[in-house]
Design a protein around this motif. Structure first.
Motif, mmCIF file in Angstrom:
data_model
loop_
_atom_site.group_PDB
_atom_site.id
_atom_site.type_symbol
_atom_site.label_atom_id
_atom_site.label_comp_id
_atom_site.label_asym_id
_atom_site.label_seq_id
_atom_site.Cartn_x
_atom_site.Cartn_y
_atom_site.Cartn_z
ATOM 1 N N ILE A 172 0.834 -1.204 0.000
ATOM 2 C CA ILE A 172 0.000 0.000 0.000
ATOM 3 C C ILE A 172 0.870 1.255 0.000
ATOM 4 N N THR A 173 1.919 1.217 0.831
ATOM 5 C CA THR A 173 2.837 2.360 0.871
ATOM 6 C C THR A 173 3.501 2.574 -0.475
ATOM 7 N N GLY A 174 3.882 1.453 -1.123
ATOM 8 C CA GLY A 174 4.519 1.558 -2.429
ATOM 9 C C GLY A 174 3.603 2.167 -3.469
ATOM 10 N N ILE A 175 2.308 1.801 -3.418
ATOM 11 C CA ILE A 175 1.345 2.363 -4.373
ATOM 12 C C ILE A 175 1.204 3.872 -4.156
ATOM 13 N N VAL A 176 1.098 4.268 -2.887
ATOM 14 C CA VAL A 176 0.966 5.697 -2.577
ATOM 15 C C VAL A 176 2.200 6.459 -3.040
ATOM 16 N N LEU A 177 3.384 5.914 -2.726
ATOM 17 C CA LEU A 177 4.616 6.584 -3.136
ATOM 18 C C LEU A 177 4.760 6.582 -4.646
ATOM 19 N N GLY A 178 4.263 5.514 -5.283
ATOM 20 C CA GLY A 178 4.361 5.443 -6.727
ATOM 21 C C GLY A 178 3.587 6.545 -7.413
ATOM 22 N N PHE A 179 2.368 6.821 -6.911
ATOM 23 C CA PHE A 179 1.574 7.888 -7.505
ATOM 24 C C PHE A 179 2.171 9.262 -7.224
ATOM 25 N N SER A 180 2.791 9.405 -6.063
ATOM 26 C CA SER A 180 3.323 10.720 -5.688
ATOM 27 C C SER A 180 4.718 10.980 -6.246
ATOM 28 N N ALA A 181 5.392 9.946 -6.694
ATOM 29 C CA ALA A 181 6.763 10.117 -7.188
ATOM 30 C C ALA A 181 6.963 9.338 -8.483
ATOM 31 N N GLN A 182 6.020 9.477 -9.397
ATOM 32 C CA GLN A 182 6.102 8.730 -10.647
ATOM 33 C C GLN A 182 7.341 9.110 -11.447
ATOM 34 N N THR A 183 7.657 10.398 -11.469
ATOM 35 C CA THR A 183 8.795 10.856 -12.265
ATOM 36 C C THR A 183 10.103 10.296 -11.734
ATOM 37 N N VAL A 184 10.268 10.320 -10.418
ATOM 38 C CA VAL A 184 11.501 9.813 -9.811
ATOM 39 C C VAL A 184 11.653 8.323 -10.097
ATOM 40 N N ILE A 185 10.566 7.574 -9.925
ATOM 41 C CA ILE A 185 10.624 6.131 -10.157
ATOM 42 C C ILE A 185 10.905 5.839 -11.629
ATOM 43 N N ALA A 186 10.255 6.586 -12.526
ATOM 44 C CA ALA A 186 10.475 6.380 -13.964
ATOM 45 C C ALA A 186 11.926 6.661 -14.339
ATOM 46 N N GLY A 191 17.167 4.561 -15.673
ATOM 47 C CA GLY A 191 18.599 4.497 -15.419
ATOM 48 C C GLY A 191 19.096 3.064 -15.301
ATOM 49 N N VAL A 192 18.297 2.190 -14.673
ATOM 50 C CA VAL A 192 18.663 0.773 -14.563
ATOM 51 C C VAL A 192 18.661 0.119 -15.946
ATOM 52 N N PHE A 193 17.623 0.405 -16.749
ATOM 53 C CA PHE A 193 17.553 -0.166 -18.094
ATOM 54 C C PHE A 193 18.725 0.309 -18.952
ATOM 55 N N MET A 194 19.084 1.585 -18.804
ATOM 56 C CA MET A 194 20.210 2.106 -19.587
ATOM 57 C C MET A 194 21.524 1.459 -19.160
ATOM 58 N N TYR A 195 21.622 1.077 -17.884
ATOM 59 C CA TYR A 195 22.837 0.393 -17.433
ATOM 60 C C TYR A 195 23.021 -0.923 -18.180
ATOM 61 N N PHE A 196 21.938 -1.669 -18.368
ATOM 62 C CA PHE A 196 22.041 -2.949 -19.067
ATOM 63 C C PHE A 196 22.134 -2.751 -20.584
ATOM 64 N N LEU A 237 26.253 22.984 -19.870
ATOM 65 C CA LEU A 237 25.957 21.668 -19.322
ATOM 66 C C LEU A 237 24.446 21.464 -19.277
ATOM 67 N N VAL A 238 23.992 20.343 -19.815
ATOM 68 C CA VAL A 238 22.565 20.028 -19.864
ATOM 69 C C VAL A 238 22.302 18.782 -19.036
ATOM 70 N N ARG A 239 21.338 18.882 -18.116
ATOM 71 C CA ARG A 239 20.928 17.726 -17.315
ATOM 72 C C ARG A 239 19.662 17.147 -17.940
ATOM 73 N N ILE A 240 19.733 15.862 -18.313
ATOM 74 C CA ILE A 240 18.612 15.208 -18.974
ATOM 75 C C ILE A 240 18.088 14.092 -18.073
ATOM 76 N N PRO A 241 16.815 14.132 -17.676
ATOM 77 C CA PRO A 241 16.251 13.017 -16.898
ATOM 78 C C PRO A 241 16.387 11.706 -17.678
ATOM 79 N N ASN A 242 16.693 10.628 -16.976
ATOM 80 C CA ASN A 242 16.945 9.361 -17.647
ATOM 81 C C ASN A 242 15.738 8.836 -18.412
#
Length: 368
Positions: A172-186, A191-196, A237-242
């Protein structure tokens, strides 16, 4: 008095909240044997780990610090079970025996310590060129070990029955955090996918094209869990979200040591095309950064409105064909071709237009 009576003789007695307890000579002997066995086993494990660290390539996990941590963990666990044997840990906290609770805490703490030291050791021994890749790998290893240690500690403590409730609460906590921090999680997942996937590395020259068609070009300065930093050719310098970077079209301009460049030159229709091809080939042969293999190619591509268009394919080191290096490679080459064609009298024409009128055009001249 028999030996059994002697061993069962009470040497100490007291009272805990769980009731009266007594310590016998037999329990003291058992506790002593447990401690001795714990020290012996801990020493053997430490010695084997140190021996293995001298020959293994996995020194980031198998090293002297790891051996010391496991040695201390084994000794502490032996002491806990020795105290339990003599009955000093019979007290229960929140319905959990104190011995189980202490063991669980120790296992989690030493596993955390082991995971943290391994992560730091892995990062500290990595060359700067591979640091971003190893940082992602080290963090994934760290969080995986911590998660396993957490559930293992719950099982040791004997509260696995409440594990379902904890998982439900965590979900339940994960679902709540997921909706509130979708951008961070995405960004993290990207970033993990780009590592592989490894489409780029620090120091690579890249060209990025997003879904809107915007183009960004520069050198990869840093790759992090949530974002990637690109230094453009003008020094900004340009910062690009992953997440945005992962969904972009990534063209790596320096993944391979050599790349083919394409140049186009127009000559007049009245000029000798064969001679122009020979002149351009001569310029390419004299340039040290134009590779002989693969061989450069020069050919007439099409007939334009105002010129015969010649196409040049030349292979050159990738590092000489990006950013400021273009000033001393591509543009210098174009200048030399222009000078060589001028020297041979081959015209590079400017756009021309022929106007045609359906009716005869008459011009009236007036005397001044």
């Amino acid at each position: 008095m028999t030996v059994s009576d002697v061993l069962n003789t009470t040497v100490f007695s007291g009272t805990l909240e769980t009731g009266p307890f007594s310590i016998t000579l037999l329990s003291l002997i058992k506790a002593g044997l447990i401690i001795v066995a714990g020290f012996v086993i801990a020493k053997l494990i430490k010695r084997e780990i140190i021996k293995a660290s001298r020959s293994t390539t996995y020194v980031w996990i198998i090293n002297e610090e790891t051996a010391g941590a496991i040695y201390n963990l084994t000794v502490f666990i032996a002491i806990i079970y020795a105290l339990e044997e003599i009955g000093l840990l019979a007290y229960k906290l929140w319905g959990v025996p104190l011995s189980n609770l202490l063991t669980a805490i120790l296992v989690f703490y030493f596993t955390y310590l082991l995971a943290k030291k391994s992560k730091d050791y892995m990062i500290s021994r990595t060359p700067q060129s591979r640091l971003p890749e190893v940082q992602v790998k080290a963090k994934l290893f760290y969080y995986t070990i911590i998660t396993i240690a957490f559930f293992l500690a719950l099982s040791i403590a004997g509260i696995s029955g409440e594990l379902g409730t904890l998982l439900a609460a965590a979900g339940i906590t994960g679902i709540v955090l997921g909706f509130s921090a979708q951008t961070v999680i995405a960004n993290f997942v990207s970033g993990v996918f780009m590592y592989f996937d490894k489409p780029l590395q620090i120091g690579d020259a890249v060209r990025l094209r997003d879904t809107s068609g915007n183009i960004l070009e520069g050198i990869v300065e840093d790759i992090r869990i949530l974002s990637t930093r690109i230094r453009q050719w003008d020094g900004t310098l340009v910062r690009i979200p992953n997440e945005k970077l992962f969904n972009s079209e990534i063209i790596n301009l320096q993944r391979y040591p050599a790349r083919r460049t394409t140049l186009r030159i127009g000559i007049a229709y009245s000029a000798d095309a064969e001679k122009a091809l020979e002149v351009i080939k001569g310029v390419l042969d004299e340039e040290p950064y134009v590779l002989a293999k693969p061989e450069p190619r020069v050919f007439v591509e099409d007939m334009g409105d105002s010129a015969v268009n010649i196409t040049i394919w030349a292979w050159a080191p990738s590092s000489l064909w990006v950013g400021e290096n273009i000033l001393r490679s591509k543009y210098r080459l174009l200048q030399k071709i222009k000078e060589a064609l001028d020297k041979e009298g081959i015209e590079i024409p400017f756009p021309q237009r022929v106007n045609w009128f359906a009716n005869e055009l008459r011009v009236k001249l007036e005397d001044s």
